[in-house]
Enzyme design. Sequence first.
Site, PDB file in Angstrom:
ATOM      1  N   ILE A  60       4.862   8.122  10.495  1.00  0.00           N
ATOM      2  CA  ILE A  60       5.169   6.713  10.352  1.00  0.00           C
ATOM      3  C   ILE A  60       3.886   6.052   9.873  1.00  0.00           C
ATOM      4  CG2 ILE A  60       4.665   6.342  12.810  1.00  0.00           C
ATOM      5  CD1 ILE A  60       6.558   3.987  12.812  1.00  0.00           C
ATOM      6  N   SER A  61       3.971   5.268   8.813  1.00  0.00           N
ATOM      7  CA  SER A  61       2.779   4.655   8.234  1.00  0.00           C
ATOM      8  C   SER A  61       2.137   3.667   9.205  1.00  0.00           C
ATOM      9  CB  SER A  61       3.133   3.914   6.940  1.00  0.00           C
ATOM     10  OG  SER A  61       3.552   4.809   5.945  1.00  0.00           O
ATOM     11  N   ALA A  62       0.851   3.445   9.028  1.00  0.00           N
ATOM     12  CA  ALA A  62       0.148   2.437   9.809  1.00  0.00           C
ATOM     13  C   ALA A  62       0.792   1.074   9.560  1.00  0.00           C
ATOM     14  CB  ALA A  62      -1.329   2.402   9.426  1.00  0.00           C
TER      15      ALA A  62
END
Length: 209
Positions: A60-62
């Site tokens: 999951i992206s920042a």
Amino acid sequence: MTDRDRERTALVERLREEYDLGERVCSAVAAVPRHRFVPERVRDGAYDDRPLPIGRDQTISAPHMVAMMADRLSLEAGDRVLEVGTGCGYHAAVTAELVGPENVYSVEYHADLAEEARETLAETGYGGVSVRAGDGKQGWADHAPYDRAYLTCAAPEFPDAVVEQVRPGGVLLAPIGTGRRQVLVSARRRADGSLEREKHGAVRFVPLQ
């Protein structure tokens, strides 16, 4: 207010201070319960501003990257959006806050991740987001043309099929490159199908499959 709510509020305040983000984007990030989209084993870090593993060698992206991408796309209510790389569904949920869940179409390569994302989106109020398992490089032609399209994974180039599914004047956004680091590139599609590009700095994403 729960502890998770306080953590999310603190995160949004940090993003507001550190990045030049529109208020609608900040509100969208504030609305989405990121902890609901990450595995239990990493949930305590849900509101850290960093990527987290979600299985299948995916992340999951920042939060700041999700927010920056939404901001670069200038998403407006009613825009029809194609997402390539559903992952856990978090990015799609933030997009849904900005354009409406019924306007988000997302393709995930891994069938099990697609199913889990679909369930989480429904449980968190974003059941109107359409998710299918398939080859994201082919886009989702059934719902074209799109006003916006973005990749949550790195590609050597914007996939031809995705470009073709964006309307003239529409915008694409993706991490472009083949190495460990890429460049975030936005592109406006011209009437002749060519792209007018702009670079937004170095990023690091998992590769498109």
